[in-house]
Design a protein around this motif. Structure first.
Motif, PDB file in Angstrom:
ATOM      1  N   TYR A 172      33.024  27.541  25.671  1.00  0.00           N
ATOM      2  CA  TYR A 172      33.605  27.412  24.324  1.00  0.00           C
ATOM      3  C   TYR A 172      34.981  26.763  24.390  1.00  0.00           C
ATOM      4  N   ILE A 173      35.751  27.189  25.387  1.00  0.00           N
ATOM      5  CA  ILE A 173      37.111  26.648  25.504  1.00  0.00           C
ATOM      6  C   ILE A 173      37.045  25.150  25.822  1.00  0.00           C
ATOM      7  N   ASP A 174      36.151  24.792  26.754  1.00  0.00           N
ATOM      8  CA  ASP A 174      36.010  23.377  27.109  1.00  0.00           C
ATOM      9  C   ASP A 174      35.568  22.542  25.919  1.00  0.00           C
ATOM     10  N   GLN A 175      34.719  23.131  25.082  1.00  0.00           N
ATOM     11  CA  GLN A 175      34.236  22.394  23.908  1.00  0.00           C
ATOM     12  C   GLN A 175      35.272  22.350  22.793  1.00  0.00           C
ATOM     13  N   GLY A 176      36.316  23.096  22.958  1.00  0.00           N
ATOM     14  CA  GLY A 176      37.343  23.111  21.914  1.00  0.00           C
ATOM     15  C   GLY A 176      37.016  24.030  20.756  1.00  0.00           C
ATOM     16  N   VAL A 177      35.990  24.852  20.919  1.00  0.00           N
ATOM     17  CA  VAL A 177      35.612  25.774  19.848  1.00  0.00           C
ATOM     18  C   VAL A 177      36.517  27.006  19.856  1.00  0.00           C
ATOM     19  N   ALA A 178      36.942  27.355  21.052  1.00  0.00           N
ATOM     20  CA  ALA A 178      37.720  28.588  21.166  1.00  0.00           C
ATOM     21  C   ALA A 178      38.985  28.338  21.965  1.00  0.00           C
ATOM     22  N   GLU A 179      39.897  29.249  21.782  1.00  0.00           N
ATOM     23  CA  GLU A 179      41.188  29.115  22.437  1.00  0.00           C
ATOM     24  C   GLU A 179      41.546  30.494  22.991  1.00  0.00           C
ATOM     25  N   LEU A 180      42.031  30.513  24.212  1.00  0.00           N
ATOM     26  CA  LEU A 180      42.384  31.781  24.835  1.00  0.00           C
ATOM     27  C   LEU A 180      43.764  32.231  24.369  1.00  0.00           C
ATOM     28  N   VAL A 181      43.889  33.491  24.013  1.00  0.00           N
ATOM     29  CA  VAL A 181      45.183  34.031  23.606  1.00  0.00           C
ATOM     30  C   VAL A 181      45.530  35.205  24.522  1.00  0.00           C
ATOM     31  N   PRO A 182      46.198  34.930  25.642  1.00  0.00           N
ATOM     32  CA  PRO A 182      46.535  36.040  26.526  1.00  0.00           C
ATOM     33  C   PRO A 182      47.519  36.971  25.832  1.00  0.00           C
ATOM     34  N   GLY A 183      47.179  38.231  25.777  1.00  0.00           N
ATOM     35  CA  GLY A 183      48.042  39.203  25.122  1.00  0.00           C
ATOM     36  C   GLY A 183      48.797  40.023  26.141  1.00  0.00           C
ATOM     37  N   VAL A 184      49.101  41.247  25.744  1.00  0.00           N
ATOM     38  CA  VAL A 184      49.915  42.100  26.587  1.00  0.00           C
ATOM     39  C   VAL A 184      49.177  43.392  26.918  1.00  0.00           C
ATOM     40  N   LEU A 185      49.137  43.716  28.185  1.00  0.00           N
ATOM     41  CA  LEU A 185      48.694  45.042  28.599  1.00  0.00           C
ATOM     42  C   LEU A 185      49.946  45.813  28.981  1.00  0.00           C
ATOM     43  N   PHE A 186      50.213  46.879  28.231  1.00  0.00           N
ATOM     44  CA  PHE A 186      51.403  47.676  28.509  1.00  0.00           C
ATOM     45  C   PHE A 186      50.982  48.967  29.198  1.00  0.00           C
ATOM     46  N   ILE A 187      51.414  49.145  30.423  1.00  0.00           N
ATOM     47  CA  ILE A 187      51.088  50.377  31.143  1.00  0.00           C
ATOM     48  C   ILE A 187      52.345  51.221  31.258  1.00  0.00           C
ATOM     49  N   ASP A 188      52.421  52.222  30.390  1.00  0.00           N
ATOM     50  CA  ASP A 188      53.569  53.113  30.381  1.00  0.00           C
ATOM     51  C   ASP A 188      53.393  54.117  31.523  1.00  0.00           C
ATOM     52  N   GLU A 189      54.476  54.628  31.999  1.00  0.00           N
ATOM     53  CA  GLU A 189      54.437  55.593  33.098  1.00  0.00           C
ATOM     54  C   GLU A 189      53.546  55.120  34.241  1.00  0.00           C
ATOM     55  N   VAL A 190      53.884  53.938  34.725  1.00  0.00           N
ATOM     56  CA  VAL A 190      53.023  53.265  35.703  1.00  0.00           C
ATOM     57  C   VAL A 190      52.972  54.011  37.033  1.00  0.00           C
ATOM     58  N   HIS A 191      53.987  54.867  37.297  1.00  0.00           N
ATOM     59  CA  HIS A 191      53.976  55.627  38.556  1.00  0.00           C
ATOM     60  C   HIS A 191      52.810  56.603  38.618  1.00  0.00           C
ATOM     61  N   MET A 192      52.112  56.807  37.488  1.00  0.00           N
ATOM     62  CA  MET A 192      50.927  57.669  37.502  1.00  0.00           C
ATOM     63  C   MET A 192      49.723  56.974  38.147  1.00  0.00           C
ATOM     64  N   LEU A 193      49.790  55.665  38.290  1.00  0.00           N
ATOM     65  CA  LEU A 193      48.687  54.965  38.961  1.00  0.00           C
ATOM     66  C   LEU A 193      48.729  55.252  40.462  1.00  0.00           C
ATOM     67  N   ASP A 194      47.563  55.213  41.105  1.00  0.00           N
ATOM     68  CA  ASP A 194      47.563  55.422  42.546  1.00  0.00           C
ATOM     69  C   ASP A 194      47.386  54.086  43.271  1.00  0.00           C
ATOM     70  N   ILE A 195      47.401  54.153  44.585  1.00  0.00           N
ATOM     71  CA  ILE A 195      47.421  52.936  45.387  1.00  0.00           C
ATOM     72  C   ILE A 195      46.207  52.046  45.100  1.00  0.00           C
ATOM     73  N   GLU A 196      45.065  52.704  44.843  1.00  0.00           N
ATOM     74  CA  GLU A 196      43.853  51.936  44.558  1.00  0.00           C
ATOM     75  C   GLU A 196      44.035  51.090  43.290  1.00  0.00           C
ATOM     76  N   CYS A 197      44.612  51.722  42.268  1.00  0.00           N
ATOM     77  CA  CYS A 197      44.856  51.015  41.011  1.00  0.00           C
ATOM     78  C   CYS A 197      45.851  49.871  41.213  1.00  0.00           C
ATOM     79  N   PHE A 198      46.885  50.159  41.999  1.00  0.00           N
ATOM     80  CA  PHE A 198      47.884  49.118  42.226  1.00  0.00           C
ATOM     81  C   PHE A 198      47.276  47.910  42.936  1.00  0.00           C
ATOM     82  N   THR A 199      46.427  48.199  43.908  1.00  0.00           N
ATOM     83  CA  THR A 199      45.781  47.110  44.630  1.00  0.00           C
ATOM     84  C   THR A 199      44.947  46.276  43.658  1.00  0.00           C
ATOM     85  N   TYR A 200      44.235  47.009  42.809  1.00  0.00           N
ATOM     86  CA  TYR A 200      43.400  46.329  41.827  1.00  0.00           C
ATOM     87  C   TYR A 200      44.255  45.476  40.886  1.00  0.00           C
ATOM     88  N   LEU A 201      45.371  46.057  40.473  1.00  0.00           N
ATOM     89  CA  LEU A 201      46.276  45.381  39.556  1.00  0.00           C
ATOM     90  C   LEU A 201      46.775  44.063  40.153  1.00  0.00           C
TER      91      LEU A 201
END
Ligand SMILES: Nc1ncnc2c1ncn2[C@@H]1O[C@H](COP(=O)(O)OP(=O)(O)OP(=O)(O)O)[C@@H](O)[C@H]1O
Ligand SMILES: [Mg+2]
Length: 459
Positions: free
Chosen positions: A289-318
């Motif tokens: 769709y993007i290549d055809q010009g039908v759609a446009e990507l709108v990167p938004g915001v992921l807000f992760i509050d209290e990020v210290h609650m994530l563990d190492i696995e999540c951080f690696t994934y992030l």
């Protein structure tokens, strides 16, 4: 085929979380990007506000995707408030997905899966489609009843006649009973502006005709002018969806393509149905769709509050997710100093692993001076409709300095309750605050109490 539809996901729990920040309307910046000391409910913390303003500009210029920002500072220094202000600055069209670190832990869904879902909720897609529609103000809405073909006493609806009026003409349409159902669900009434997609029969209520604008309005009703042109026409429809909406819509394709049937499916979410394979498929179609010009990507915001609650696995994934081609901007917040990274024995600044720290833009938030604390409490009291006199306000501010801004703000509500009980309605006075001080303690005081009475507590 990949269906595209607009899905509004509930935000009930989030509303409760943002209630403490209702006084904040935006970052309160001047056009040149500098911060006024007090503006839009925001007080002080000017450098961090300016930094956030810059981030907003970068996001709008689409130069921030795949980047991450960390708001780091002591509790109550306005990190969550800053992130919410950023979301307000971005407007409704840019997805903003707030979560708290601990939200990723559940028995049903793997934590990396939960993170992935939130990533995709933070990536928008603006789709432009030219569709054949019937658009106009509803002038008539008549269901035609017949005997129930299955027998019995009930009647069923065989057809519905809809009258539509636009600037250039009028039309009477005879539509299928299924359309009538969606009309009822969207609460369409005579005098509303709607459009019906010719191919799918999907109905969208645009708003109330502005000819009715003089009616008393109970709630925020959107008044729109009579559509130009003919009733039957081609119309460019712009829809904002998130990648997660697409995942959901395509994980359960049964039952209609219209918005309503998607919504009804959402009420019983079964998160496990969205697979990586499906996501890859959707990414491919989105790319097309993007290549055809039908759609446009709108990167938004992921807000992760209290990020210290994530563990190492999540951080690696992030770390990995930030590298991928389509990624939102990630804003993290932490009130930890040097802390142990969950799932390891390693200690690191803000409880965030060093390799992730290395790629972050870090915005520090600093403790407030007493004047700022007083101003913030004053603004908050006003927002809550409270009348706090000057000496009491001063005392609140002192309390805020001695304990924390958060604690002082939290005392406002019980103090107001005490004032009410004493028949002073919303007039909060010194004695109410003093009484509250006897009733409630902050965490430091509580810790002291525990320590001095160790023997009386269970280990
Ligand atoms: N500069 C400010 N101007 C106006 N209100 C503020 C400001 N800073 C904080 N507040 C208000 O003070 C309260 C606490 O702030 P907030 O929740 O943003 O702190 P935080 O840094 O996220 O703390 P924590 O680390 O404990 O999560 C909120 O009600 C917030 O709206
Ligand atoms: Mg916070």
């Amino acid at each position: 085929m990949v269906t595209i539809s607009e899905v509004k996901t509930g935000t009930g729990a989030k509303d409760a979380r943002t209630a403490a920040h209702t006084h904040i309307k935006s970052l309160g910046l001047r056009p040149d990007g500098t911060a006024e000391h007090v503006a839009s409910g925001f007080v002080g913390q000017t450098a961090a506000r300016e930094a956030c303003g810059l981030i907003v500009d970068l996001i709008k210029a689409k130069k921030m995707s795949g980047r991450a920002v960390l708001l780091a500072g002591a509790p109550g220094t306005g990190k969550t408030a800053l992130a919410l202000a950023v979301s307000q600055e971005l407007g409704a069209k840019v997805p903003f997905r707030p979560i708290v670190g601990s939200e990723v832990y559940s028995a049903e869904v793997k934590k990396t899966e939960a993170l992935m879902e939130n990533f995709r909720r933070a990536i928008g897609l603006r789709v432009r489609e030219t569709k054949e529609v019937f658009e106009g103000e509803v002038t008539e809405l008549t269901p035609e009843e017949t005997e129930n073909p299955l027998g019995g006493y009930g009647k069923s609806i065989s057809q519905v006649v809809i009258g539509l009026r636009s600037y250039k003409g009028t039309k009477r349409l005879r539509v299928d009973p299924s359309v009538y159902e969606t009309l009822q669900k969207e609460r369409v009434a005579v005098g509303d502006i709607i459009y019906i997609e010719a191919n799918t029969g999907a109905v969208k209520r645009v708003g109330r005709s502005d000819q009715y604008a003089t009616e008393f309005d109970l709630e925020a009703e959107e008044y729109v002018p009579l559509p130009k042109g003919e009733v039957h026409k081609k119309k460019e429809i712009v829809q904002d969806v998130t990648l997660h909406d697409l995942d959901v819509a395509n994980a359960r394709p049964q039952g209609g393509q219209d918005v309503i049937s998607m919504m009804s499916q959402l009420t019983k979410p079964k998160k496990t149905e969205i697979t990586d394979k499906l996501r890859a498929e959707i990414n491919k179609v989105v790319q097309k769709y993007i290549d055809q010009g039908v759609a446009e990507l709108v990167p938004g915001v992921l807000f992760i509050d209290e990020v210290h609650m994530l563990d190492i696995e999540c951080f690696t994934y992030l770390n990995r997710a930030l590298e991928s081609a389509i990624s939102p901007i990630v804003i993290l917040a932490s009130n930890r100093g040097v802390a142990t990274i969950k799932g390891t024995e390693v200690r690191s600044a803000h409880g965030v692993p060093p390799d992730l720290l290395g790629r972050l833009l870090i915005v520090p938030t600093l403790p407030y001076g007493i004047e700022d604390v007083e101003t913030i409490i004053r603004i908050r009291a006003k927002t809550e409709g409270l009348d706090v006199d000057e000496p009491t306000l001063k005392k609140f501010a002192e309390k805020g300095m001695a304990t924390s801004l958060r604690h002082a703000l939290q005392l406002l509500t019980p103090a107001a309750m005490l004032a009410k009980v004493k028949g002073r309605d919303n007039k909060v006075r010194l004695e109410d605050l003093e009484e509250c001080e006897d009733l409630f303690v902050d965490f430091r005081k509580s810790r002291d109490i525990v320590e001095s009475n160790k023997a009386n507590y269970l280990e």
